[in-house]
Design a protein around this motif. Structure first.
Motif, PDB file in Angstrom:
ATOM      1  N   ALA A 175      63.112  22.764  32.459  1.00 58.92           N
ATOM      2  CA  ALA A 175      63.541  22.518  31.084  1.00 58.92           C
ATOM      3  C   ALA A 175      64.495  23.601  30.606  1.00 58.92           C
ATOM      4  O   ALA A 175      64.265  24.795  30.824  1.00 58.92           O
ATOM      5  CB  ALA A 175      62.325  22.449  30.173  1.00 58.92           C
TER       6      ALA A 175
ATOM      7  N   LYS B 192      63.827  20.094  23.672  1.00 59.69           N
ATOM      8  CA  LYS B 192      63.388  18.707  23.598  1.00 59.69           C
ATOM      9  C   LYS B 192      62.130  18.585  24.455  1.00 59.69           C
ATOM     10  O   LYS B 192      62.172  18.866  25.652  1.00 59.69           O
ATOM     11  CB  LYS B 192      64.480  17.774  24.130  1.00 59.69           C
ATOM     12  CG  LYS B 192      64.092  16.312  24.085  1.00 59.69           C
ATOM     13  CD  LYS B 192      65.188  15.435  24.690  1.00 59.69           C
ATOM     14  CE  LYS B 192      64.765  13.967  24.710  1.00 59.69           C
ATOM     15  NZ  LYS B 192      65.784  13.097  25.332  1.00 59.69           N
TER      16      LYS B 192
ATOM     17  N   SER C   6      60.433  17.098  26.580  1.00 62.28           N
ATOM     18  CA  SER C   6      60.341  16.083  27.626  1.00 62.28           C
ATOM     19  C   SER C   6      59.144  16.332  28.542  1.00 62.28           C
ATOM     20  O   SER C   6      58.699  15.436  29.254  1.00 62.28           O
ATOM     21  CB  SER C   6      61.631  16.067  28.444  1.00 62.28           C
ATOM     22  OG  SER C   6      61.898  17.353  28.970  1.00 62.28           O
ATOM     23  N   TRP C   7      58.628  17.547  28.547  1.00 61.73           N
ATOM     24  CA  TRP C   7      57.499  17.938  29.394  1.00 61.73           C
ATOM     25  C   TRP C   7      56.154  17.519  28.800  1.00 61.73           C
ATOM     26  O   TRP C   7      55.126  17.571  29.448  1.00 61.73           O
ATOM     27  CB  TRP C   7      57.495  19.457  29.565  1.00 61.73           C
ATOM     28  CG  TRP C   7      57.394  20.164  28.238  1.00 61.73           C
ATOM     29  CD1 TRP C   7      56.255  20.385  27.502  1.00 61.73           C
ATOM     30  CD2 TRP C   7      58.469  20.702  27.459  1.00 61.73           C
ATOM     31  NE1 TRP C   7      56.553  21.030  26.334  1.00 61.73           N
ATOM     32  CE2 TRP C   7      57.907  21.241  26.275  1.00 61.73           C
ATOM     33  CE3 TRP C   7      59.841  20.787  27.655  1.00 61.73           C
ATOM     34  CZ2 TRP C   7      58.685  21.848  25.295  1.00 61.73           C
ATOM     35  CZ3 TRP C   7      60.616  21.394  26.669  1.00 61.73           C
ATOM     36  CH2 TRP C   7      60.035  21.917  25.512  1.00 61.73           C
ATOM     37  N   HIS C   8      56.174  17.110  27.537  1.00 70.60           N
ATOM     38  CA  HIS C   8      54.934  16.868  26.793  1.00 70.60           C
ATOM     39  C   HIS C   8      54.292  15.541  27.216  1.00 70.60           C
ATOM     40  O   HIS C   8      54.965  14.519  27.311  1.00 70.60           O
ATOM     41  CB  HIS C   8      55.254  16.827  25.297  1.00 70.60           C
ATOM     42  CG  HIS C   8      54.044  16.921  24.415  1.00 70.60           C
ATOM     43  ND1 HIS C   8      53.559  18.113  23.949  1.00 70.60           N
ATOM     44  CD2 HIS C   8      53.227  15.959  23.921  1.00 70.60           C
ATOM     45  CE1 HIS C   8      52.496  17.893  23.196  1.00 70.60           C
ATOM     46  NE2 HIS C   8      52.273  16.587  23.173  1.00 70.60           N
TER      47      HIS C   8
ATOM     48  N   GLY D 104      56.726  10.710  28.497  1.00 66.00           N
ATOM     49  CA  GLY D 104      57.773   9.940  27.837  1.00 66.00           C
ATOM     50  C   GLY D 104      57.312   9.348  26.530  1.00 66.00           C
ATOM     51  O   GLY D 104      57.867   8.373  26.028  1.00 66.00           O
TER      52      GLY D 104
ATOM     53  N   ASN E 262      56.661   9.189  22.545  1.00 64.38           N
ATOM     54  CA  ASN E 262      57.084   9.648  21.227  1.00 64.38           C
ATOM     55  C   ASN E 262      56.001   9.353  20.201  1.00 64.38           C
ATOM     56  O   ASN E 262      55.876  10.036  19.192  1.00 64.38           O
ATOM     57  CB  ASN E 262      58.390   8.959  20.817  1.00 64.38           C
ATOM     58  CG  ASN E 262      58.933   9.484  19.509  1.00 64.38           C
ATOM     59  OD1 ASN E 262      59.013  10.694  19.307  1.00 64.38           O
ATOM     60  ND2 ASN E 262      59.287   8.588  18.605  1.00 64.38           N
TER      61      ASN E 262
ATOM     62  N   ASP F 246      60.084   4.271  27.250  1.00 64.75           N
ATOM     63  CA  ASP F 246      60.271   5.183  28.388  1.00 64.75           C
ATOM     64  C   ASP F 246      58.957   5.723  28.937  1.00 64.75           C
ATOM     65  O   ASP F 246      58.942   6.617  29.787  1.00 64.75           O
ATOM     66  CB  ASP F 246      61.163   6.354  27.978  1.00 64.75           C
ATOM     67  CG  ASP F 246      62.570   5.915  27.610  1.00 64.75           C
ATOM     68  OD1 ASP F 246      63.032   4.910  28.196  1.00 64.75           O
ATOM     69  OD2 ASP F 246      63.197   6.555  26.740  1.00 64.75           O
ATOM     70  N   GLU F 247      57.866   5.194  28.470  1.00 63.43           N
ATOM     71  CA  GLU F 247      56.553   5.722  28.838  1.00 63.43           C
ATOM     72  C   GLU F 247      56.234   5.475  30.309  1.00 63.43           C
ATOM     73  O   GLU F 247      56.513   4.418  30.863  1.00 63.43           O
ATOM     74  CB  GLU F 247      55.531   5.068  27.919  1.00 63.43           C
ATOM     75  CG  GLU F 247      54.126   5.080  28.350  1.00 63.43           C
ATOM     76  CD  GLU F 247      53.192   4.425  27.343  1.00 63.43           C
ATOM     77  OE1 GLU F 247      52.117   4.010  27.769  1.00 63.43           O
ATOM     78  OE2 GLU F 247      53.534   4.327  26.141  1.00 63.43           O
TER      79      GLU F 247
ATOM     80  N   GLN G 103      64.722  13.316  34.846  1.00 65.16           N
ATOM     81  CA  GLN G 103      65.060  13.204  33.436  1.00 65.16           C
ATOM     82  C   GLN G 103      64.083  14.005  32.592  1.00 65.16           C
ATOM     83  O   GLN G 103      64.416  14.514  31.531  1.00 65.16           O
ATOM     84  CB  GLN G 103      65.028  11.733  32.999  1.00 65.16           C
ATOM     85  CG  GLN G 103      66.105  10.887  33.653  1.00 65.16           C
ATOM     86  CD  GLN G 103      66.036   9.435  33.219  1.00 65.16           C
ATOM     87  OE1 GLN G 103      65.295   9.084  32.315  1.00 65.16           O
ATOM     88  NE2 GLN G 103      66.809   8.591  33.878  1.00 65.16           N
ATOM     89  N   LEU G 104      62.882  14.127  33.097  1.00 68.60           N
ATOM     90  CA  LEU G 104      61.813  14.785  32.345  1.00 68.60           C
ATOM     91  C   LEU G 104      62.067  16.272  32.136  1.00 68.60           C
ATOM     92  O   LEU G 104      61.904  16.790  31.038  1.00 68.60           O
ATOM     93  CB  LEU G 104      60.498  14.572  33.089  1.00 68.60           C
ATOM     94  CG  LEU G 104      59.253  15.160  32.451  1.00 68.60           C
ATOM     95  CD1 LEU G 104      58.921  14.431  31.179  1.00 68.60           C
ATOM     96  CD2 LEU G 104      58.079  15.077  33.418  1.00 68.60           C
ATOM     97  N   GLN G 105      62.423  16.976  33.207  1.00 67.76           N
ATOM     98  CA  GLN G 105      62.614  18.426  33.172  1.00 67.76           C
ATOM     99  C   GLN G 105      61.337  19.146  32.717  1.00 67.76           C
ATOM    100  O   GLN G 105      61.121  19.386  31.536  1.00 67.76           O
ATOM    101  CB  GLN G 105      63.794  18.802  32.273  1.00 67.76           C
ATOM    102  CG  GLN G 105      65.116  18.268  32.788  1.00 67.76           C
ATOM    103  CD  GLN G 105      66.301  18.725  31.969  1.00 67.76           C
ATOM    104  OE1 GLN G 105      66.155  19.339  30.921  1.00 67.76           O
ATOM    105  NE2 GLN G 105      67.482  18.413  32.443  1.00 67.76           N
TER     106      GLN G 105
END
Length: 307
Positions: A63, A67, A69-71, A118, A120, A129-130, A169-171
């Motif tokens: 990362a 953002k 993205s890791w969550h 992914g 939100n 995107d999940e 994409q996740l990072q």
């Protein structure tokens, strides 16, 4: 090799040179970034700012923006309740609070939880995107029991690695950035926490992923009061981070979330929201906005994920 003419040889795979006496398996290796020749084989390596995927070939960028993205959301299979959060540190490992997934020193039944990245929104909602993942095994910090804030850490091994196209994409929040960023979590430094937590004990939990801004503080009188409030024995600040929220504090629903900070286009992982710190911070008092977090134990986590 095989002699096919005067001073001409056809070499076996991984052997080169006029006399087939140069061994270099890296020439035809599938390594995405770098390759190192070993005694009988090769090893793939990744460039700075990347980690090696579980397939031993691909490289995943760590990362570099805040953002989240890791969550990930930890969901109860029975009722889709979002009971905790977690942090992806590679394509096969997630870090969370031991209070979320450990009981009596052992991990809870992995069949009862679903790990979703992914996200939100909370588990009860589906995101486009999940990606749904299953846990294979849960590792609890040795000796953990409720109230031991200094070791409120657990690591979850995923049943299958996150698909490469998704993880790229996740990072993830790479574990190496814990050690490198250790000195960034000092008094006065800004940190951030993400989650679906409520901002007050009587306030409904948010369905949309939110963030809280905090400032790290020394073990002041207010922090010691929080130790007292949370019934945690104060034995110095080792293993525990104390912060003051800028506006509203982390609360129910943020358990297991990462405490992060950014520096020079990198994101660093400092700790997790402990299951023990249960008091919400919606009031205007300084004490209500004071929170304790378990510092991420680099050596123990790496001993599990990189044995």
């Amino acid at each position: 090799g095989t002699c096919v003419g005067l001073e001409q040889c056809t070499c076996l795979r991984d052997f080169y040179g006029q006399h087939c006496d140069v061994y270099n398996p890296c020439v035809l290796s599938p390594c995405e970034q770098e390759c190192v020749v070993g005694t009988n084989n090769y090893t793939c390596l990744c460039k700075k700012g990347h980690i090696l995927a579980a397939n031993g070939i691909s490289c995943i960028r760590c990362a570099h923006s805040n953002k989240p993205s890791w969550h990930v959301a930890l969901c109860n299979v029975a009722d889709d309740d979002t009971f905790c959060s977690g942090t992806v540190i590679s394509d096969q490992w997630v870090v969370t609070s031991a209070g979320c997934v450990c009981k009596s020193g052992a991990g809870i039944d992995t069949q009862t939880i679903s790990i979703r990245l992914g996200k939100n929104r909370t588990c009860a909602h589906r995101d486009s995107d999940e990606v749904q993942l299953s846990a294979e095994e849960i590792y609890c910090y040795p000796g953990y029991s409720p109230g031991k804030l200094t070791i409120d850490i657990a690591v979850i091994k995923l049943q299958h690695p996150i698909p490469i196209n998704a993880i790229k994409q996740l990072q993830p929040l790479c574990i190496d950035n814990v050690k490198k960023g250790k000195n960034l979590f000092f008094s006065g430094h800004d940190v951030e926490i993400f989650g679906w937590g409520a901002v007050g004990e009587t306030v409904k939990r948010d369905d949309i992923l939110q963030s809280n801004g905090h400032v790290v503080v020394d073990m002041t009188l207010q922090c010691r009061e929080v130790f007292q409030r949370e019934n945690v024995q104060y034995q110095g600040d080792g293993g525990i981070m104390c912060t003051i929220a800028n506006t509203t504090s982390s609360c129910i629903g943020n358990y297991g979330s990462a405490v992060v900070t950014s520096n020079k286009s990198k994101v660093y992982f400092g700790g997790v929201v402990s299951k023990k710190t249960s008091v919400c911070g919606s009031s205007s008092s300084y004490l209500a906005h004071t929170k304790l977090y378990t510092k991420l134990t680099y050596d123990w986590v790496t001993s599990i994920v990189q044995p």
